[in-house]
Motif scaffolding. Structure first.
Motif, short mmCIF file in Angstrom:
data_model
loop_
_atom_site.label_atom_id
_atom_site.label_comp_id
_atom_site.label_asym_id
_atom_site.label_seq_id
_atom_site.Cartn_x
_atom_site.Cartn_y
_atom_site.Cartn_z
N GLU A 21 64.84 44.35 56.98
CA GLU A 21 63.88 45.14 56.21
C GLU A 21 63.35 44.33 55.02
O GLU A 21 62.15 44.38 54.70
N GLY A 22 64.22 43.58 54.36
CA GLY A 22 63.77 42.74 53.27
C GLY A 22 62.78 41.70 53.72
O GLY A 22 61.77 41.45 53.05
N ARG A 23 63.04 41.09 54.87
CA ARG A 23 62.11 40.10 55.41
C ARG A 23 60.76 40.72 55.72
O ARG A 23 59.70 40.13 55.49
N ASP A 27 57.27 39.39 54.14
CA ASP A 27 56.18 38.91 54.99
C ASP A 27 54.88 39.64 54.67
O ASP A 27 53.80 39.04 54.65
N TRP A 28 54.98 40.94 54.43
CA TRP A 28 53.78 41.71 54.08
C TRP A 28 53.19 41.20 52.77
O TRP A 28 51.98 40.97 52.66
N ALA A 29 54.04 41.01 51.77
CA ALA A 29 53.55 40.54 50.47
C ALA A 29 52.91 39.16 50.60
O ALA A 29 51.84 38.90 50.01
N ALA A 62 60.01 41.91 46.72
CA ALA A 62 59.39 41.08 47.76
C ALA A 62 58.53 39.96 47.21
O ALA A 62 58.56 38.83 47.72
N LYS A 63 57.77 40.23 46.17
CA LYS A 63 56.86 39.20 45.66
C LYS A 63 57.63 38.07 44.98
O LYS A 63 57.35 36.89 45.20
N ALA A 359 50.63 42.64 44.87
CA ALA A 359 50.96 41.29 45.36
C ALA A 359 49.93 40.27 44.90
O ALA A 359 50.28 39.14 44.54
N GLU A 360 48.63 40.64 44.93
CA GLU A 360 47.59 39.69 44.56
C GLU A 360 47.75 39.23 43.11
O GLU A 360 47.45 38.07 42.78
N VAL A 361 48.20 40.14 42.25
CA VAL A 361 48.39 39.81 40.84
C VAL A 361 49.59 38.89 40.65
O VAL A 361 49.52 37.87 39.96
#
Length: 428
Positions: A21-23, A27-29, A62-63, A359-361
């Motif tokens: 789940e962490g991965r 990956d999404w971020a 995640a980020k 995430a973009e920030v």
């Protein structure tokens, strides 16, 4: 106090499920972090951090994890723990700990003893570079492991509170190695502090409470970069924004930008929501609690859980209970209920559903962190002990990577313009 703490994998029942789940979150971020993606390709090929040990105390989600993996894939051994007991995502921490070059000691919900024990476990790796969010690791190194300072190349500090503490330490002559004030770069302040704090804090409060911002009196304590972002985003959602400020020029700036400016003693009477962004202690205290309306929401977007004085609030309360997941109600003797979100900790990371900045920030902020770590490895001996501004060319490079990824082109100075701007001899 214990001086060691086990890696996160020893604290979880189903480690493999947590890692998966962490991965997935990481990956999404990373799909939305083009700066780190570009730097990862470069660092994986060049291995600039080979032989370095990087100790980190950060918000482990995640980020952040994508920054940590970038450093590890660049050749470093990385040891990391949390910088806030409620901001760790255990599944992300477990995913990091599975990497052969990473040891993660971050566990959500630890008490003060285990929080600092985890920092000691990171320092036990004998880091040559530190990366901090709030300066707790730097403080522990200086006070309890001074023998390591001789082999530490330098460090990076992520946030406003940490930079303030480091500058005070530097002024006292107590800071023994160079540290980059990552927080103070344009790429951090203009985007992370303003847009990131504004968007993530308001979104987290709205989702935690299921309440609207429209028409509410929102008191923003502090009008620095974070306060400006909160005020701007709240006004954009049709809230009535009131600013409190101790610095006269910032108070004037808020006034000139159309916000009502009041002392906290007056603002507290009007408030439906109070959101602190100062990084200082005792911003909201007993005298303010006594004046507040029933149902007020109290939250902190600064750093440590000292901006809203919870000891004062607890002394006044005749009862306290969980009103909603992530919201604790303090009932006064006259029946008023004052609601504290995320235990007064950093609301956009410590609330149960909090995800932190977009995430973009964070891609921009962590891009600056990554190039600063490389600058320390490549040129660390050029920096004396103390707090240092990030070299402007590094900050500009991160911006260029982001613009390229976004497909945005821009003008550049001509040679004549550059010469003109650098000269004092040109007149009318």
């Amino acid at each position: 106090m214990s001086t060691s703490y086990a890696p996160v994998s020893e604290h979880l029942d189903d480690v493999e499920a947590a890692r998966a789940e962490g991965r997935r979150k990481m990956d999404w971020a990373l799909q939305h972090m083009p700066i780190l993606t570009a730097l990862r390709e470069e660092y994986e090929a060049e291995k600039p951090f080979a032989g370095q040990t990087i100790g980190m105390a950060m918000h482990v989600e995640a980020k952040t994890a994508n920054l940590v993996e970038l450093l590890a894939d660049g050749g470093a051994e990385v040891a990391i723990t949390g910088c806030n007991p409620l901001s760790t995502h255990d599944d992300v921490s477990a995913a990091l700990d599975a990497h052969e070059n990473i040891s993660s000691y971050a566990v959500r919900g630890v008490d003060d003893e285990d929080y600092y024990a985890a920092i000691h476990s990171v320092v036990a790796h004998e880091p040559t570079i530190t990366v901090d969010d709030g300066m707790d690791m730097v403080k522990v190194v200086h006070e309890e492991y001074p023998e390591l300072i001789e082999t530490i190349v330098g460090g990076c500090e992520e946030t406003t509170t940490g930079v303030h503490r480091l500058r005070a330490m530097d002024e006292d002559g107590a800071l023994e190695y160079p540290i980059f004030a990552v927080n103070d770069t344009p790429m951090k302040r203009l985007f992370d502090n303003i847009h990131g704090t504004g968007e993530s804090s308001l979104a987290t409060i709205a989702m935690t409470t299921n309440l609207s911002w429209a028409s509410k009196n929102v008191v923003v304590a502090g009008y620095g970069y974070c306060g400006k972002g909160v005020a701007k985003k709240a006004a954009g959602q049709n809230a009535n924004v009131i600013v409190t400020e101790v610095e006269p020029r910032r108070a004037l700036e808020a006034h000139m930008e159309g916000y009502e400016v009041l002392p906290m003693a007056e603002a507290a009477e009007k408030a439906d929501v109070i959101l602190t962004t100062t990084g200082n202690r005792d911003v909201v205290t007993r005298e303010h609690f006594e004046q507040m309306k029933d149902g007020v929401l109290l939250a902190n977007a600064g750093h440590f859980d000292i901006e809203v004085n919870l000891d004062d609030l607890d002394d006044l309360a005749v009862d306290r209970y969980e009103a909603r997941d992530g919201v604790e109600a303090f009932e006064m003797d006259d029946g008023r209920r004052l609601n504290v979100i995320a235990e007064g900790r950093l609301v956009n990371l410590a609330a149960p559903i909090a995800l932190g900045h977009p995430a973009e920030v964070m891609d921009q902020s962590f891009g600056v962190q990554a190039v600063c770590v490389r600058e320390l490895v490549d040129n660390g001996d050029e920096y004396d002990a103390g707090v240092h501004d990030v070299p402007d060319e590094l900050d500009r490079r991160v911006a260029e990577i982001k613009l390229d990824a976004e497909g945005v082109d821009h003008d550049e100075l001509t040679d004549e313009q550059r010469e003109y701007m650098g000269s004092w001899q040109h007149g009318t």
